[in-house]
Design an enzyme around this catalytic site. Structure first.
Site, mmCIF file in Angstrom:
data_model
loop_
_atom_site.group_PDB
_atom_site.id
_atom_site.type_symbol
_atom_site.label_atom_id
_atom_site.label_comp_id
_atom_site.label_asym_id
_atom_site.label_seq_id
_atom_site.Cartn_x
_atom_site.Cartn_y
_atom_site.Cartn_z
ATOM 1 N N ASP A 1 0.858 -1.197 0.000
ATOM 2 C CA ASP A 1 0.000 0.000 0.000
ATOM 3 C C ASP A 1 0.888 1.239 0.000
ATOM 4 O O ASP A 1 1.886 1.314 0.718
ATOM 5 C CB ASP A 1 -0.902 -0.006 1.257
ATOM 6 C CG ASP A 1 -1.940 1.102 1.241
ATOM 7 O OD1 ASP A 1 -3.128 0.799 1.014
ATOM 8 O OD2 ASP A 1 -1.535 2.279 1.424
ATOM 9 N N HIS B 1 -4.665 14.708 -9.253
ATOM 10 C CA HIS B 1 -5.118 13.336 -9.483
ATOM 11 C C HIS B 1 -4.371 12.669 -10.633
ATOM 12 O O HIS B 1 -4.028 11.484 -10.592
ATOM 13 C CB HIS B 1 -6.631 13.347 -9.755
ATOM 14 C CG HIS B 1 -7.323 12.126 -9.293
ATOM 15 N ND1 HIS B 1 -7.655 11.107 -10.136
ATOM 16 C CD2 HIS B 1 -7.738 11.756 -8.045
ATOM 17 C CE1 HIS B 1 -8.251 10.147 -9.452
ATOM 18 N NE2 HIS B 1 -8.316 10.538 -8.154
ATOM 19 N N ASP C 1 -2.222 9.161 -10.760
ATOM 20 C CA ASP C 1 -2.327 8.039 -11.717
ATOM 21 C C ASP C 1 -0.953 7.636 -12.258
ATOM 22 O O ASP C 1 -0.632 6.445 -12.386
ATOM 23 C CB ASP C 1 -3.231 8.437 -12.890
ATOM 24 C CG ASP C 1 -4.712 8.424 -12.488
ATOM 25 O OD1 ASP C 1 -4.994 8.069 -11.323
ATOM 26 O OD2 ASP C 1 -5.556 8.756 -13.342
ATOM 27 N N GLU D 1 -4.976 2.250 -4.193
ATOM 28 C CA GLU D 1 -3.515 2.295 -4.231
ATOM 29 C C GLU D 1 -2.938 1.133 -3.447
ATOM 30 O O GLU D 1 -1.881 1.224 -2.882
ATOM 31 C CB GLU D 1 -2.974 3.648 -3.754
ATOM 32 C CG GLU D 1 -3.813 4.337 -2.696
ATOM 33 C CD GLU D 1 -3.746 3.667 -1.342
ATOM 34 O OE1 GLU D 1 -4.650 2.841 -1.077
ATOM 35 O OE2 GLU D 1 -2.802 3.916 -0.583
HETATM 36 P P1 GH3 Z 1 -1.894 5.631 4.273
HETATM 37 O O1 GH3 Z 1 -2.185 4.524 3.329
HETATM 38 O O2 GH3 Z 1 -0.418 5.937 4.315
HETATM 39 O O3 GH3 Z 1 -2.466 5.454 5.624
HETATM 40 O O4 GH3 Z 1 -2.484 6.981 3.713
HETATM 41 P P2 GH3 Z 1 -3.289 7.138 2.369
HETATM 42 O O5 GH3 Z 1 -3.469 8.559 2.102
HETATM 43 O O6 GH3 Z 1 -2.510 6.435 1.279
HETATM 44 O O7 GH3 Z 1 -4.598 6.366 2.665
HETATM 45 P P3 GH3 Z 1 -6.109 6.467 2.214
HETATM 46 O O8 GH3 Z 1 -6.641 5.077 2.041
HETATM 47 O O9 GH3 Z 1 -6.765 7.365 3.198
HETATM 48 O O10 GH3 Z 1 -6.104 7.173 0.843
HETATM 49 C C1 GH3 Z 1 -6.111 6.543 -0.383
HETATM 50 C C2 GH3 Z 1 -6.298 7.530 -1.420
HETATM 51 O O11 GH3 Z 1 -5.931 7.056 -2.721
HETATM 52 C C3 GH3 Z 1 -7.747 7.940 -1.594
HETATM 53 C C4 GH3 Z 1 -7.907 8.236 -3.082
HETATM 54 O O12 GH3 Z 1 -8.029 9.618 -3.350
HETATM 55 C C5 GH3 Z 1 -6.630 7.789 -3.676
HETATM 56 N N1 GH3 Z 1 -6.911 6.990 -4.825
HETATM 57 C C6 GH3 Z 1 -7.576 5.757 -4.888
HETATM 58 N N2 GH3 Z 1 -7.619 5.344 -6.173
HETATM 59 C C7 GH3 Z 1 -6.987 6.264 -6.953
HETATM 60 C C8 GH3 Z 1 -6.694 6.371 -8.345
HETATM 61 O O13 GH3 Z 1 -7.063 5.515 -9.160
HETATM 62 N N3 GH3 Z 1 -6.055 7.476 -8.768
HETATM 63 C C9 GH3 Z 1 -5.623 8.458 -7.904
HETATM 64 N N4 GH3 Z 1 -4.949 9.489 -8.377
HETATM 65 N N5 GH3 Z 1 -5.863 8.377 -6.604
HETATM 66 C C10 GH3 Z 1 -6.546 7.312 -6.116
HETATM 67 MG MG MG Z 2 -2.210 4.323 1.307
HETATM 68 MG MG MG Z 3 -4.945 2.364 1.113
#
Ligand code: GH3
Ligand code: MG
Ligand code: MG
Length: 762
Positions: free
Chosen positions: A643, A656, A660, A686
């Protein structure tokens, strides 16, 4: 006759040899016999009836009449249906205590026939014989001559024949040789003295004959040096001949045979006091005297007919002949005669034989046609009548070429005909169209032979098969093939391309007559063994075919079948369709574009469109398989949960789109490091999960740590570096997908809690 030296030697002979048991099955065949029969190996013929290889019209007299030996012209039926004329000898012999027939045969070309008979006469005789070239050098000499003169063969060959002749006789020999070459008639035989090796003289009674084409002279004769021997030879002929024979000297019978005594009714003693003229009817004497004089001079060869008067006064019609011989050193007349009744009996026998042959010719399901020098029709059987619509009476004596051959082919054929008549050489097989009475055309395949008499052309005997329907069918097949836009071939049961369309030639560059497994599929689908044998020997082993070939099944079931075949980059949907007993249509449709699309669709269904990593559904399937395998084989595997740390912040700071890009860069970095068998899956936004088959925890831990470092070191323009947290775990017995994934997930969260950018493994 299994293996062994003898069979190896027999294999080298240019003569076909068969051993046949009394039950008429073939026990063994040498290589030449297999070739002549068209068989591929011994297995194919051993145990089969030898009669299956004979033309049905050729019945073997050894079997049918129990004769001990036979030598004759016969026809072999080859495996592919073609016929080969052969000269065959059959002899009974013994092999390992069993009575078997030894059959030997050679292909009977015109030349072969002559050679065999020549050799037989040349060597199989007590008479002395040799062959003299135009320049008088000796080119061939028989064993009888060598035996009697004491020379070795090499001492005589290529020497001038005159050196072997007594000096006093040399002028005479030169004269005879010249007359021979000029084709003059002369009384024969001559008395010539030969010089023997030990300096002695051999008296030969010789008759020379010229071979007009080669201008060689065959000299044959008897050795009468030792009159005892000559008498023995003469006597044996005398005593055993089935016709009356006598030798007369100075107007008196000197020798008479039992047949003559029987014919005339006088005793031997009575005859010794008589002249041959005494038994001729007084009214015929003048005529007989004239005829025999001419005959002795060599001016007449026809026998003469006269009336014989027997002792009891009864009269019979006879035919007679005389030749001049030397008897006890002096000139004598050798005469024989035969009652006309006896000749009639012979003629009847011949007529019966002829009737048998005629019945065969009449009833054969083949056109049988005999053509004379001008192509005039001499023989025309019932089947020929049926095919052409003409009655025999209408065509006999007419020119074949003028009547049956299409006008545009006539000129050429007349030329060919002239050549055939002059050289007696012609093509054994050819095809041509003939015009029938109602104006329609038939295509006939002819098998020809030239019949000669005394070395001169007499007639061409042709046997024709009406192949019009076969050709028509082939034509239709070709039209049908051209109608198919994809490569298509017509292939025979033995895997030979009989016909093909243009597309086949363009895409596969195949040729008619090639084997399909070579022409179309370039040997790449043959079983390795067959492929090697073919490349080594140039001959395909029996039953050579591609591993996927369905032709046998299709022909058997008169069905159709298809298969996808990948050759190099292309995919072919390949069909086999039976079109007749022995032919199938082979058809290849290029489905490469569809195959490519299919592959793409599949790829799309199992991957994530943004990163190209596999999707969750696919991972689930693979994970279940992996667990099943681990249960079955005991082989372990690991999974890694990954992750991105603070990914939300990356999105927030750089946008964003940049987020990607980071995801794509991460997938690329991971894929570059892992093995082909490892599986990278996008688990969620992610979050990624890795399946590592055949990998224990320790190794998985090392990999995870390496991935962590690589990702930390990634340089992506416009983004400050980022890190990942990883949870690593190995399969434990009893695990299911959920327990395994949640263990990895928990470990990954532990890594987050402990400060991120690290690996937790358990
Ligand atoms: P941590 O895992 O370190 O605790 O913090 P984090 O910020 O990585 O965790 P969180 O699960 O809160 O955030 C995940 C973020 O990933 C939320 C969303 O905006 C972003 N995300 C999810 N899918 C995509 C994607 O396909 N493209 C982009 N650009 N961002 C994405
Ligand atoms: Mg994360
Ligand atoms: Mg996550």
């Amino acid at each position: 006759m299994q293996g062994g030296k003898a069979s190896e030697i027999l294999d080298l002979l240019p003569v076909g040899i068969l051993l046949v048991g009394r039950d008429k099955t073939i026990r063994w065949a040498n290589r030449e016999a297999l070739t002549l029969l068209g068989a591929e190996d011994l297995k194919e013929v051993v145990g089969r009836s030898c009669q299956g290889y004979l033309c049905p019209s050729d019945v073997c007299p050894v079997f049918e009449e129990g004769k001990g030996e036979d030598r004759s012209l016969r026809t072999l039926l080859r495996k592919d249906g073609t016929k080969v004329p052969v000269i065959k000898t059959v002899k009974e012999t013994e092999l390992e205590g069993e009575k078997v027939l030894l059959e030997t045969f050679i292909e009977a070309t015109e030349e072969g026939l002559e050679r065999v008979y020549f050799e037989r006469v040349f060597e199989g005789t007590e008479a002395i014989m040799f062959l003299v070239e135009e320049d008088l050098s000796v080119s061939k000499v028989n064993s009888a001559f060598l035996k009697r003169t004491g020379y070795g063969r090499e001492e005589i060959l290529r020497r001038n024949a005159l050196e072997l002749i007594h000096p006093e006789d040399r002028p005479l020999v030169l004269e005879i040789h010249r007359s021979c070459l000029e084709g003059k008639n002369f009384p024969s035989p001559f008395e010539i003295r030969f010089l023997t090796k030990d300096g002695g003289v051999l008296w030969g009674l010789i008759s020379p004959t010229v071979i007009p084409q080669s201008r060689q002279v065959i000299v044959s004769g008897v050795d009468f040096t030792e009159s005892k021997e000559t008498n023995k030879l003469l006597e044996s002929v005398f005593m055993s001949a089935p016709i009356p024979i006598f030798v007369a000297q100075e107007g008196r019978f000197r020798m008479v045979n039992p047949e003559l005594i029987l014919r005339l009714g006088h005793s031997e003693a009575e005859l010794m006091e008589m002249s041959p003229m005494d038994v001729v009817h007084p009214e015929d004497r003048e005529w007989v005297r004239e005829a025999s004089k001419k005959m002795l001079k060599g001016e007449r060869t026809e026998p003469y007919e006269f009336r014989v008067v027997r002792k009891d006064g009864s009269i019979g019609w006879d035919i007679g002949m005389v030749t001049s011989v030397t008897y006890r050193g002096k000139r004598a007349v050798l005469g024989y005669f035969m009652s006309v009744d006896q000749q009639k009996k012979l003629q009847e026998e011949l007529a019966r034989e002829k009737a048998r042959t005629e019945a065969l010719i009449e009833n054969a399901p083949l056109l049988i046609v005999g053509l004379g020098e001008r192509s005039e029709i001499l023989l025309f059987n019932r089947f020929a009548e049926k095919v052409t619509g003409y009655k025999r009476e209408e065509v006999l004596g007419k020119e074949w070429i003028g009547l049956f051959i299409p006008p545009e082919l006539r000129g050429e054929l007349y030329k060919v005909w002239e050549h055939v008549v002059n050289t007696r050489a012609l093509r054994h097989e050819y095809e041509n169209p003939i015009q029938t009475r109602d104006g329609s055309w038939r295509i006939i395949k002819w098998y020809n032979s030239v019949i000669t008499e005394g070395g001169k052309f007499r007639m061409v005997l042709s046997m024709g098969e009406d192949i019009t329907e076969r050709r028509r069918l082939e034509h239709q097949m070709r039209m049908m093939l051209e109608g198919i836009p994809n490569p298509a071939w017509l292939i025979s049961r033995d895997r030979k391309i009989v016909a093909q369309n243009r597309a086949a030639h363009e895409f596969f560059n195949t040729q008619e007559g090639q084997y399909c497994w070579e022409g179309i599929w370039k040997l790449r689908f043959l079983p390795e063994e067959q492929r090697r044998l073919y490349l080594d020997t140039g001959y395909p082993p029996p039953g050579t075919r591609c591993v996927f070939c369905e032709a046998d099944r299709v022909l058997e079931e008169k069905a159709k079948m298809k298969k996808e075949i990948q050759a190099d980059e292309a995919f072919w949907e390949t069909w086999w369709v039976a079109v007749s007993e022995d032919l199938f249509l082979h058809y290849a449709d290029d489905i490469t574009p569809y195959k490519r699309m299919e592959r793409q669709l599949y790829q799309m269904s199992v991957t994530d469109p943004l990163t190209g990593a596999y999707n969750r559904r696919y991972f689930q399937e693979r994970l279940e398989e992996e667990i099943e395998r681990a249960k079955r084989t005991g082989e372990t595997f690991s999974v890694v949960m990954l992750d991105i740390d603070h990914f939300k912040a990356i999105n927030d700071r750089f946008g964003h789109r940049m987020g990607d890009l980071v995801l794509k860069a991460l997938v690329k970095a991971v894929k570059d490091r892992i093995r082909k068998t490892d599986l990278l899956t996008r688990w969620g936004g992610e979050e990624f999960i890795l399946l590592l088959p055949a990998t224990p925890l320790e190794k998985a831990k090392i990999l995870a740590e390496d991935l962590r470092q690589r990702i930390e070191g990634l340089k992506i323009p416009g983004v400050e570096g980022f890190t990942v947290s990883l949870g690593v775990t190995e399969y434990q017995p009893g695990d299911n997908p959920d327990t395994l994934i949640s263990r990895a997930d928990d470990l990954m969260y532990e890594a987050k809690k402990e400060g991120r950018n690290r690996v937790k493994a358990r």
